[in-house]
Scaffold this motif. Structure first.
Motif, mmCIF file in Angstrom:
data_model
loop_
_atom_site.group_PDB
_atom_site.id
_atom_site.type_symbol
_atom_site.label_atom_id
_atom_site.label_comp_id
_atom_site.label_asym_id
_atom_site.label_seq_id
_atom_site.Cartn_x
_atom_site.Cartn_y
_atom_site.Cartn_z
ATOM 1 N N PRO A 85 46.373 26.583 69.656
ATOM 2 C CA PRO A 85 45.016 26.017 69.677
ATOM 3 C C PRO A 85 44.044 26.887 68.885
ATOM 4 O O PRO A 85 44.168 28.120 68.860
ATOM 5 N N GLU A 86 43.073 26.258 68.256
ATOM 6 C CA GLU A 86 42.136 26.976 67.392
ATOM 7 C C GLU A 86 41.430 28.106 68.126
ATOM 8 O O GLU A 86 41.228 29.193 67.567
ATOM 9 N N GLU A 87 41.049 27.870 69.377
ATOM 10 C CA GLU A 87 40.333 28.906 70.131
ATOM 11 C C GLU A 87 41.184 30.164 70.269
ATOM 12 O O GLU A 87 40.673 31.285 70.129
ATOM 13 N N GLN A 88 42.487 29.991 70.544
ATOM 14 C CA GLN A 88 43.376 31.150 70.665
ATOM 15 C C GLN A 88 43.529 31.855 69.326
ATOM 16 O O GLN A 88 43.488 33.089 69.254
ATOM 17 N N ARG A 89 43.724 31.068 68.265
ATOM 18 C CA ARG A 89 43.879 31.671 66.940
ATOM 19 C C ARG A 89 42.654 32.491 66.564
ATOM 20 O O ARG A 89 42.775 33.624 66.078
ATOM 21 N N GLU A 90 41.479 31.921 66.774
ATOM 22 C CA GLU A 90 40.256 32.607 66.365
ATOM 23 C C GLU A 90 40.059 33.902 67.144
ATOM 24 O O GLU A 90 39.608 34.911 66.585
ATOM 25 N N TYR A 91 40.411 33.881 68.424
ATOM 26 C CA TYR A 91 40.276 35.126 69.200
ATOM 27 C C TYR A 91 41.230 36.193 68.663
ATOM 28 O O TYR A 91 40.846 37.370 68.512
ATOM 29 N N ILE A 92 42.478 35.794 68.382
ATOM 30 C CA ILE A 92 43.441 36.753 67.851
ATOM 31 C C ILE A 92 42.965 37.301 66.508
ATOM 32 O O ILE A 92 43.050 38.508 66.239
ATOM 33 N N PHE A 93 42.444 36.428 65.654
ATOM 34 C CA PHE A 93 41.938 36.880 64.356
ATOM 35 C C PHE A 93 40.782 37.878 64.541
ATOM 36 O O PHE A 93 40.711 38.891 63.839
ATOM 37 N N ASP A 94 39.893 37.573 65.478
ATOM 38 C CA ASP A 94 38.783 38.502 65.752
ATOM 39 C C ASP A 94 39.314 39.853 66.216
ATOM 40 O O ASP A 94 38.823 40.913 65.788
ATOM 41 N N LEU A 95 40.325 39.815 67.095
ATOM 42 C CA LEU A 95 40.884 41.055 67.638
ATOM 43 C C LEU A 95 41.599 41.847 66.551
ATOM 44 O O LEU A 95 41.448 43.076 66.466
ATOM 45 N N VAL A 96 42.374 41.169 65.710
ATOM 46 C CA VAL A 96 43.078 41.846 64.618
ATOM 47 C C VAL A 96 42.079 42.489 63.663
ATOM 48 O O VAL A 96 42.244 43.651 63.251
ATOM 49 N N GLU A 97 41.029 41.748 63.325
ATOM 50 C CA GLU A 97 40.003 42.297 62.437
ATOM 51 C C GLU A 97 39.378 43.552 63.038
ATOM 52 O O GLU A 97 39.243 44.591 62.366
ATOM 53 N N GLU A 98 39.015 43.467 64.314
ATOM 54 C CA GLU A 98 38.377 44.610 64.983
ATOM 55 C C GLU A 98 39.311 45.820 65.024
ATOM 56 O O GLU A 98 38.906 46.947 64.711
#
Length: 305
Positions: A85-98
């Motif tokens: 789901p997009e919400e899960q992907r976006e959170y993971i992307f935010d976490l990876v970036e951070e």
């Protein structure tokens, strides 16, 4: 009182495992599975599972530095993960970036001389993640004490297919003779990142499969595998030490097998070659640790008769 006893027992077992280790792998690959299941078990949001998993990742890098491991590859986001789901992907992307930016700026990373690289179809990732990758790679490019490969938008089949296409195009363009294609040719066409083959794959979360992870570098090298039930946020140093013990035991088994094959070879040679073969066998067995040397002594005796 009970917690104190458990902590004492944990510390004692950790010391025992470390004393038992006689060597460590050069390259460890980790499939960090179970973040979401851990969150469900704890009754918390999925995002918290990923956050606590990221803390485990930081701890494991510290363990690798302590144990003088040269290279670590982390399966962070697979090509199949784009189906989430997009919400899960976006959170993971935010976490990876951070985390990439934090790692790139962390004193511990620079003190340990960690070189960070991303491997995978990184062009599929959001721009902000690609920016973090570029930042982390530039900030740590001068180091080579511990190589950290972060597998993002990674799939083993995609990697091999890409290499096959590159080779086919080079042959079609007349830049490469098919007779010259060898393992080195393929390796040059793989994702830039791993500097050596994988010695040990670790997977948490209970599943016993390697999930399309580093098929050339791991399966081609017949890497040792360690599957364990703790979810990634629960993974402890003693679990990591157990994994390394699995690698160590496998290496000892391989050495014993090679010694027995050498015995069989000596037994098969002609009498005229026997003296030289015995000398080679003797030098080979002298290099084995005492326990492994003892394991083949019964086979060696008939050769010496």
């Amino acid at each position: 009182m009970r917690e104190r006893i458990e902590r004492w027992g944990y510390a004692a077992y950790e010391r025992l495992l470390q004393r038992e280790l006689s060597g460590t792998p050069s390259h460890v690959a980790v499939i960090m599975d179970g973040n979401r299941r851990y969150a469900r078990k704890q009754g918390v949001e999925t995002t918290q599972g990923h956050s606590e998993g990221a803390e485990t990742t930081e701890a494991m890098l510290h363990w690798c530095d302590e144990l003088d491991i040269d290279e670590v590859t982390l399966y962070t986001f697979s090509t199949e993960n784009f189906d989430r789901p997009e919400e899960q992907r976006e959170y993971i992307f935010d976490l990876v970036e951070e985390k990439l930016r934090n790692f790139a700026d962390a004193d511990r990373v620079h003190e340990a001389e960690v070189c960070i690289r991303a491997i995978g179809e990184t062009e599929m990732l959001p721009e902000r993640v690609r920016g973090a990758i570029d930042y982390a790679q530039r900030r740590t490019a001068q180091y080579d004490r511990l190589n950290l490969n972060v597998a993002l938008a990674y799939g083993g089949r995609a990697e091999l297919l890409g290499a096959a296409r590159d080779i086919a195009e080079a042959v079609d363009a007349g830049e490469l003779d098919p007779e010259d294609i060898d393992a080195d040719t393929v390796e040059r066409c793989l994702y830039e990142g791993p500097t050596c083959d994988v010695d040990l794959i670790v997977r948490t979360g209970g599943d016993e499969r390697t999930s399309n992870f580093l098929p050339w570098h791991a399966n081609g090298n017949e890497a040792a595998t360690f599957f364990c039930t703790p979810y990634w946020p629960e993974f402890r140093k003693i679990d990591f030490l157990r994994a390394i013990r699995t690698y160590q035991n496998r290496e000892a088994s391989w050495r014993t097998t090679r010694a027995r094959r050498a015995v069989s070879l000596v037994q098969a040679v002609e009498d005229a070659e026997l003296s030289k073969a015995r000398q080679v066998l003797g030098r080979f067995c002298d290099a084995l640790p005492s326990k492994e040397r003892a394991a083949v002594e019964d086979d060696i005796e008939p050769v010496a008769d």
